[in-house]
Design an enzyme around this catalytic site. Structure first.
Site, PDB file in Angstrom:
ATOM      1  N   ASP A   1       0.833  -1.215   0.000  1.00  0.00           N
ATOM      2  CA  ASP A   1       0.000   0.000   0.000  1.00  0.00           C
ATOM      3  C   ASP A   1       0.863   1.258   0.000  1.00  0.00           C
ATOM      4  OD1 ASP A   1      -2.540  -1.395   0.267  1.00  0.00           O
ATOM      5  OD2 ASP A   1      -1.753  -1.966   2.219  1.00  0.00           O
TER       6      ASP A   1
ATOM      7  N   GLU B   1       0.553 -12.627   4.875  1.00  0.00           N
ATOM      8  CA  GLU B   1       1.548 -12.074   3.936  1.00  0.00           C
ATOM      9  C   GLU B   1       2.909 -11.915   4.615  1.00  0.00           C
ATOM     10  OE1 GLU B   1      -1.374  -9.487   0.997  1.00  0.00           O
ATOM     11  OE2 GLU B   1      -0.547  -8.532   2.773  1.00  0.00           O
TER      12      GLU B   1
HETATM   13  C1  5RP Z   1      -3.304  -7.089   0.974  1.00  0.00           C
HETATM   14  C2  5RP Z   1      -2.082  -6.304   0.699  1.00  0.00           C
HETATM   15  C3  5RP Z   1      -1.875  -5.841  -0.686  1.00  0.00           C
HETATM   16  O1  5RP Z   1      -0.664  -6.339  -1.169  1.00  0.00           O
HETATM   17  C4  5RP Z   1      -1.854  -4.338  -0.694  1.00  0.00           C
HETATM   18  O2  5RP Z   1      -3.045  -3.874  -0.091  1.00  0.00           O
HETATM   19  C5  5RP Z   1      -1.742  -3.798  -2.114  1.00  0.00           C
HETATM   20  O3  5RP Z   1      -2.902  -4.138  -2.798  1.00  0.00           O
HETATM   21  P1  5RP Z   1      -3.138  -3.775  -4.319  1.00  0.00           P
HETATM   22  O4  5RP Z   1      -2.148  -4.571  -5.111  1.00  0.00           O
HETATM   23  O5  5RP Z   1      -4.547  -4.178  -4.567  1.00  0.00           O
HETATM   24  O6  5RP Z   1      -2.931  -2.290  -4.474  1.00  0.00           O
HETATM   25  O7  5RP Z   1      -1.272  -6.013   1.541  1.00  0.00           O
HETATM   26  O8  5RP Z   1      -3.445  -7.359   2.327  1.00  0.00           O
END
Ligand code: 5RP
Length: 218
Positions: A84, A103
């Site tokens: 994010d 993750e």
């Molecule tokens: C999910 C995560 C994602 O990797 C993070 O939110 C990025 O998401 P996106 O690729 O949809 O922008 O940490 O828990």
């Protein structure tokens, strides 16, 4: 396809190109990873994968990737996931999809953790919200220990955790990470240290910038 999606696809394809035959691969979660899965499947490599969420698990299997359980593949040559926020020093905020606990475990179990992102993700300094997974036992008491925290209106994590966000000041991420980790009832937080990250691939206007994060020496 939007520019953002084109960038996500480009970063995902660059990461898929790093995967080699015979590797064990941890698969992250999110819209950027959604572009990684077909790119990986298209390479037709013999790889063994573990998914960080039921969403990724289903999508990867549908594409014909060999998805196994963490019990059968306890270590990864490479884990690939989105983020994010990405700070200049390699600190990350993850967990926008509420999958940060799994993750982080899958990233920590990898020799190399490769982060893929579009150009909106790099930031000068990390800021809130910082995703949290909290134990439901004593939830309100836990929330009082690290205010301000808001609860997300989403289902429990696959491990039964409550998904929430720390909404306060981040400041030094190492200090906040240590504080959150030391708080009883906080299962996991979304601050990932640079020591966990090997490579950051950020796509911007048709090209991919690669940054190698130097390993921490004791
Ligand atoms: C999910 C995560 C994602 O990797 C993070 O939110 C990025 O998401 P996106 O690729 O949809 O922008 O940490 O828990």
């Amino acid at each position: 396809m939007s520019t953002r999606d084109e960038e996500k696809k480009l970063a995902a394809e660059a990461a898929a190109a790093l995967v080699e035959d015979g590797m064990t691969v941890g698969l992250g979660t999110g819209t950027t990873v959604a572009f990684l899965l077909p790119a990986l499947a298209a390479r037709k490599l013999k790889i063994r994968c573990v998914a960080t969420s039921p969403r990724t698990d289903t999508a990867a299997r549908e594409l014909g990737l060999d998805v196994e359980t963490f019990a059968t593949v306890p270590h990864f040559d490479m884990t690939i996931d989105g983020a994010d926020q990405i700070a200049p020093d390699g600190w990350l905020v993850k967990g926008g999809g509420g999958a940060h606990t799994r993750e982080k475990i899958v990233a920590a179990a990898a020799d190399r953790f490769v982060v893929i992102a579009d150009s909106s993700k790099p930031v000068d300094a990390l800021h809130s919200p910082v995703p949290l997974e909290l134990l439901s036992f004593g939830l309100r008491a836990t929330m009082r220990l690290v205010p301000p925290v808001t609860l997300r209106d989403v289902p429990l994590s696959p491990d039964g955790g409550v998904i929430a966000d720390y909404e306060g000041r981040v400041g030094d991420p190492a200090v906040l990470a240590a504080r959150l980790s030391a708080t009883p009832g906080v299962v996991e937080h979304g601050l990932f240290p640079p020591s966990m990250v090997s490579v950051v691939l950020v796509a911007r206007e048709g090209s991919v910038e690669r940054r190698d994060i130097p390993p921490v020496t004791a």
